[in-house]
Write a protein that holds these residues in place. Structure first.
Motif, PDB file in Angstrom:
ATOM      1  N   GLY A   1     -16.904 -26.349   7.988  1.00 36.59           N
ATOM      2  CA  GLY A   1     -16.463 -26.428   6.606  1.00 36.59           C
ATOM      3  C   GLY A   1     -17.518 -26.837   5.616  1.00 36.59           C
ATOM      4  N   VAL A   2     -18.752 -27.012   6.053  1.00 39.23           N
ATOM      5  CA  VAL A   2     -19.844 -27.413   5.169  1.00 39.23           C
ATOM      6  C   VAL A   2     -20.880 -26.299   5.131  1.00 39.23           C
ATOM      7  CG1 VAL A   2     -21.696 -29.082   4.763  1.00 39.23           C
ATOM      8  CG2 VAL A   2     -19.482 -29.860   5.628  1.00 39.23           C
ATOM      9  N   GLY A   3     -21.315 -25.928   3.924  1.00 37.87           N
ATOM     10  CA  GLY A   3     -22.294 -24.852   3.790  1.00 37.87           C
ATOM     11  C   GLY A   3     -21.704 -23.516   4.208  1.00 37.87           C
ATOM     12  N   ASN A   4     -22.445 -22.810   5.052  1.00 38.39           N
ATOM     13  CA  ASN A   4     -21.992 -21.493   5.516  1.00 38.39           C
ATOM     14  C   ASN A   4     -21.138 -21.552   6.775  1.00 38.39           C
ATOM     15  OD1 ASN A   4     -23.320 -20.113   3.440  1.00 38.39           O
ATOM     16  ND2 ASN A   4     -25.253 -20.078   4.575  1.00 38.39           N
ATOM     17  N   PHE A   5     -20.862 -22.751   7.256  1.00 40.55           N
ATOM     18  CA  PHE A   5     -20.082 -22.873   8.487  1.00 40.55           C
ATOM     19  C   PHE A   5     -18.593 -22.769   8.186  1.00 40.55           C
ATOM     20  CE2 PHE A   5     -24.049 -24.995   9.632  1.00 40.55           C
ATOM     21  CZ  PHE A   5     -24.325 -24.393  10.853  1.00 40.55           C
ATOM     22  N   GLY A   6     -17.890 -22.043   9.057  1.00 42.63           N
ATOM     23  CA  GLY A   6     -16.452 -21.898   8.901  1.00 42.63           C
ATOM     24  C   GLY A   6     -15.717 -23.167   9.283  1.00 42.63           C
TER      25      GLY A   6
ATOM     26  N   ASN B   1     -12.558 -30.255   9.654  1.00 41.49           N
ATOM     27  CA  ASN B   1     -13.982 -30.576   9.532  1.00 41.49           C
ATOM     28  C   ASN B   1     -14.612 -30.933  10.863  1.00 41.49           C
ATOM     29  OD1 ASN B   1     -12.792 -33.041   9.980  1.00 41.49           O
ATOM     30  ND2 ASN B   1     -13.476 -33.980   8.078  1.00 41.49           N
ATOM     31  N   GLY B   2     -13.874 -30.733  11.950  1.00 37.27           N
ATOM     32  CA  GLY B   2     -14.415 -30.957  13.282  1.00 37.27           C
ATOM     33  C   GLY B   2     -14.260 -32.364  13.813  1.00 37.27           C
TER      34      GLY B   2
ATOM     35  N   LEU C   1     -12.662 -25.309  11.194  1.00 38.80           N
ATOM     36  CA  LEU C   1     -11.976 -25.236  12.480  1.00 38.80           C
ATOM     37  C   LEU C   1     -10.464 -25.209  12.260  1.00 38.80           C
ATOM     38  CD1 LEU C   1     -13.779 -27.645  14.977  1.00 38.80           C
ATOM     39  CD2 LEU C   1     -14.134 -25.214  14.581  1.00 38.80           C
ATOM     40  N   GLN C   2      -9.792 -24.538  13.158  1.00 40.02           N
ATOM     41  CA  GLN C   2      -8.330 -24.564  13.174  1.00 40.02           C
ATOM     42  C   GLN C   2      -7.901 -24.951  14.573  1.00 40.02           C
ATOM     43  OE1 GLN C   2      -6.354 -21.181  11.461  1.00 40.02           O
ATOM     44  NE2 GLN C   2      -4.379 -21.692  12.385  1.00 40.02           N
ATOM     45  N   ALA C   3      -7.319 -26.138  14.698  1.00 43.61           N
ATOM     46  CA  ALA C   3      -6.861 -26.607  15.999  1.00 43.61           C
ATOM     47  C   ALA C   3      -5.522 -25.967  16.335  1.00 43.61           C
ATOM     48  CB  ALA C   3      -6.753 -28.128  16.004  1.00 43.61           C
ATOM     49  N   GLY C   4      -5.253 -25.855  17.638  1.00 43.60           N
ATOM     50  CA  GLY C   4      -4.023 -25.205  18.071  1.00 43.60           C
ATOM     51  C   GLY C   4      -4.016 -23.729  17.777  1.00 43.60           C
TER      52      GLY C   4
ATOM     53  N   LEU D   1      -6.076 -28.627  21.929  1.00 39.20           N
ATOM     54  CA  LEU D   1      -7.489 -28.474  22.254  1.00 39.20           C
ATOM     55  C   LEU D   1      -7.980 -27.041  22.084  1.00 39.20           C
ATOM     56  CD1 LEU D   1      -7.967 -30.814  25.351  1.00 39.20           C
ATOM     57  CD2 LEU D   1      -8.917 -31.084  23.070  1.00 39.20           C
ATOM     58  N   ASP D   2      -7.089 -26.122  21.777  1.00 44.00           N
ATOM     59  CA  ASP D   2      -7.528 -24.763  21.446  1.00 44.00           C
ATOM     60  C   ASP D   2      -8.112 -24.778  20.038  1.00 44.00           C
ATOM     61  OD1 ASP D   2      -6.745 -23.690  23.847  1.00 44.00           O
ATOM     62  OD2 ASP D   2      -4.798 -23.005  23.125  1.00 44.00           O
ATOM     63  N   LEU D   3      -9.309 -24.219  19.898  1.00 45.61           N
ATOM     64  CA  LEU D   3     -10.007 -24.248  18.615  1.00 45.61           C
ATOM     65  C   LEU D   3     -10.429 -22.851  18.214  1.00 45.61           C
ATOM     66  CD1 LEU D   3     -12.353 -27.341  19.144  1.00 45.61           C
ATOM     67  CD2 LEU D   3     -10.136 -27.282  18.004  1.00 45.61           C
ATOM     68  N   ALA D   4     -10.309 -22.560  16.942  1.00 49.25           N
ATOM     69  CA  ALA D   4     -10.772 -21.287  16.382  1.00 49.25           C
ATOM     70  C   ALA D   4     -11.660 -21.585  15.186  1.00 49.25           C
ATOM     71  CB  ALA D   4      -9.585 -20.416  15.964  1.00 49.25           C
ATOM     72  N   ILE D   5     -12.745 -20.831  15.066  1.00 54.37           N
ATOM     73  CA  ILE D   5     -13.636 -20.945  13.917  1.00 54.37           C
ATOM     74  C   ILE D   5     -13.259 -19.853  12.932  1.00 54.37           C
ATOM     75  CG2 ILE D   5     -16.016 -20.938  13.108  1.00 54.37           C
ATOM     76  CD1 ILE D   5     -16.891 -21.679  15.915  1.00 54.37           C
ATOM     77  N   ASN D   6     -12.847 -20.254  11.757  1.00 54.32           N
ATOM     78  CA  ASN D   6     -12.502 -19.298  10.712  1.00 54.32           C
ATOM     79  C   ASN D   6     -13.712 -19.148   9.787  1.00 54.32           C
ATOM     80  OD1 ASN D   6     -11.250 -17.576   8.974  1.00 54.32           O
ATOM     81  ND2 ASN D   6      -9.718 -19.034   8.248  1.00 54.32           N
ATOM     82  N   GLY D   7     -14.621 -18.273  10.188  1.00 56.30           N
ATOM     83  CA  GLY D   7     -15.859 -18.092   9.443  1.00 56.30           C
ATOM     84  C   GLY D   7     -17.045 -18.056  10.385  1.00 56.30           C
ATOM     85  N   GLN D   8     -18.212 -18.402   9.874  1.00 54.36           N
ATOM     86  CA  GLN D   8     -19.426 -18.324  10.659  1.00 54.36           C
ATOM     87  C   GLN D   8     -19.601 -19.559  11.534  1.00 54.36           C
ATOM     88  OE1 GLN D   8     -22.994 -17.036   8.503  1.00 54.36           O
ATOM     89  NE2 GLN D   8     -21.710 -16.506   6.745  1.00 54.36           N
ATOM     90  N   GLY D   9     -20.371 -19.378  12.611  1.00 53.14           N
ATOM     91  CA  GLY D   9     -20.704 -20.500  13.475  1.00 53.14           C
ATOM     92  C   GLY D   9     -20.298 -20.261  14.911  1.00 53.14           C
ATOM     93  N   PHE D  10     -20.889 -21.054  15.800  1.00 55.72           N
ATOM     94  CA  PHE D  10     -20.612 -20.996  17.228  1.00 55.72           C
ATOM     95  C   PHE D  10     -20.411 -22.412  17.745  1.00 55.72           C
ATOM     96  CE2 PHE D  10     -23.067 -17.253  16.275  1.00 55.72           C
ATOM     97  CZ  PHE D  10     -22.537 -16.243  17.073  1.00 55.72           C
ATOM     98  N   PHE D  11     -19.504 -22.569  18.704  1.00 54.10           N
ATOM     99  CA  PHE D  11     -19.428 -23.819  19.447  1.00 54.10           C
ATOM    100  C   PHE D  11     -20.669 -23.937  20.329  1.00 54.10           C
ATOM    101  CE2 PHE D  11     -14.890 -22.553  19.000  1.00 54.10           C
ATOM    102  CZ  PHE D  11     -14.477 -23.596  18.181  1.00 54.10           C
TER     103      PHE D  11
END
Length: 458
Positions: A404-409, A352-353, A411-414, A80-90
């Motif tokens: 992962g779509v457009g300018n959004f980074g 892709n979330g 997700l990387q789980a774990g 359940l740990d998530l990291a955004i590799n790129g732009q965007g916010f949860f």
């Protein structure tokens, strides 16, 4: 020289040290974005306009600007740990107030099944319906399913295998003895499931028979293979009329379930009608139990109908990928679409979330999809504490999308995004700010000495 310049310098250096100290303090805060103090010079204004020889009266703090650069990504053991590799916010929400935004992906599941952060704010995304289809549109707090997945009755089986054309004849299609391997050439086991999810052990026996005439040339050069099928050790029937497969006392079938014929060139089998193009699927009816009244009535897979022996949904066996050539018998693929009931055993969040629920029976089903937000001016976001920001007029409205779509980074789980604080740079900045503070203090001391000299004049 007056005291104003020195005092403003001391105040600016103190604010700079405050910002540096906050960066250093949050060097281990997940998703933290470091800030920098930005200054501007200050001049006195007059109604008649500024002169060309004005002396500034000090410095002022223009802004404390957060730096939204990417932090390092560190792997963890928590899915359940998530990291955004790129732009965007949860996006997180308490369900009452406007949504807040964060880069901190330390999420958990609460007692109600919602994915929440440490402040019990719920992660926002798209829900999925009961069949696992994502429902894009208005996002809502993601809630994991608590119930298990229902059983799925087998309706189709696909086999991909090769029969060895070099093997000798072992029968004439008048039956086999299950415990006598000399009455057939090969056998393969597979499992199918009824409507309750009960596993039924099916075995298919392949018996090479006499060659048959080619429908075009009339030559006896087409190989014939008889296929017998048992379910839980009992022979199955094949047609809606329950045509004459009559097992003996030991459960040995007296007739094959079907017969396939291969042309001399080893092409696609004819199943079972040589004129069918393409060959039809075969229906397999599997006995579930034997009803003693009337004797030997067979209950079909999925429906226990004591009055209609043909009410069950059959299993379609796809034999279009059978081949026969001069190589050893081998099974390269077996597929069947049934499964037993299962309970939720874990979740997996993809790049892709999509939140995928994993069940104890090996099945998976989407349970939702994380929605990200971005802004034209991320530095216009208002820090709210607790690793979250609020949108403002300066930041603009949220731009929504999926990872992962457009300018959004992606997700990387774990994994988690570390603070982007660079301790080396901050420590150097701290030394510089300290020297600036000391220098400004020295200007005040010098001004005091000058005033003291004037005061001591006689």
């Amino acid at each position: 020289m007056g005291f104003q310049q020195g005092l403003s310098g001391l105040n600016a250096a103190s604010k700079n040290l405050d910002v540096i100290g906050n960066n250093v303090a949050n060097a281990s805060t997940v998703g933290f974005k470091a800030s920098r103090a930005e200054f501007s010079d200050v001049y006195a204004a007059a109604l008649s306009g500024a002169g060309v020889n004005n002396v500034g009266i000090g410095v002022g703090l223009s802004a404390v600007a957060q730096q939204f650069t990417q932090g390092n990504i560190t792997t963890t053991e928590n899915p359940l740990d998530l990291a955004i590799n790129g732009q965007g916010f949860f996006q997180v929400s308490d369900g009452v107030n406007p949504r807040l935004y964060t880069r901190n992906g330390q999420f958990k599941v609460n007692r109600e099944g919602f994915i929440v952060n440490n402040d019990q704010l719920r992660l926002v995304g798209y829900p999925a319906d009961g069949t696992g289809v994502i429902q894009p549109g208005i996002a809502q707090p993601l809630q994991l399913p608590t119930s298990g997945i229902e059983a799925n009755q087998t309706t189709e089986v696909k086999l991909e295998l090769n029969l060895d054309s070099r093997l000798p004849k072992t029968g004439t299609g008048t039956g086999i003895i299950l415990n006598d391997a000399t009455t057939y050439n090969n056998a393969i086991p597979l499992s199918v499931f009824n409507a309750k999810g009960d596993e039924i052990a099916v075995t298919m026996y392949f018996q090479k028979g006499d060659p048959v005439a080619d429908p075009v040339t009339g030559l006896l050069d087409n190989d014939q293979w008889h296929i017998y099928v048992t379910a839980d050790g009992r022979a199955v029937t094949t047609t809606d009329a329950d045509a004459a497969i009559t097992p003996d006392a030991n459960g040995n079938p007296d007739l094959p379930w079907t017969t396939v014929v291969f042309p001399r060139n080893g092409g696609l089998p004819r199943i079972p009608d040589p004129t069918a193009s393409p060959p039809v699927l075969l229906n397999l009816r599997i006995p579930d139990q034997v009803d003693p009244n009337p004797p030997n009535q067979i209950l079909k897979l999925g429906i226990a109908d004591f009055t209609n022996d043909n009410a069950a949904t059959p299993v379609a066996i796809n034999l279009l990928n059978l081949t026969e050539n001069g190589s050893a018998f081998s099974v390269t693929d077996v597929f069947q679409d049934g499964y037993s009931p299962g309970q939720l055993s874990g979740i997996l969040i993809e790049g892709n979330g999509i939140v995928t629920a994993r069940y104890s029976n090996g099945q998976t089903k989407p349970a939702g999809q994380v929605e990200l937000a971005n802004f034209r001016n991320v530095q216009g976001l208002q820090p709210m504490g607790g690793n979250v920001w609020a949108s403002t007029f300066a930041s603009g409205d949220a731009i929504l999308g999926v990872p992962g779509v457009g300018n959004f980074g992606a997700l990387q789980a774990g994994a988690l995004e570390d603070s982007n604080t660079d301790l080396t740079i901050e420590l150097v900045n701290m030394i510089t700010a300290q020297r600036v503070y000391q220098a400004n203090a020295q200007t005040i001391r010098t001004q005091d000495q000058v005033l003291q000299t004037i005061t001591n004049l006689r």
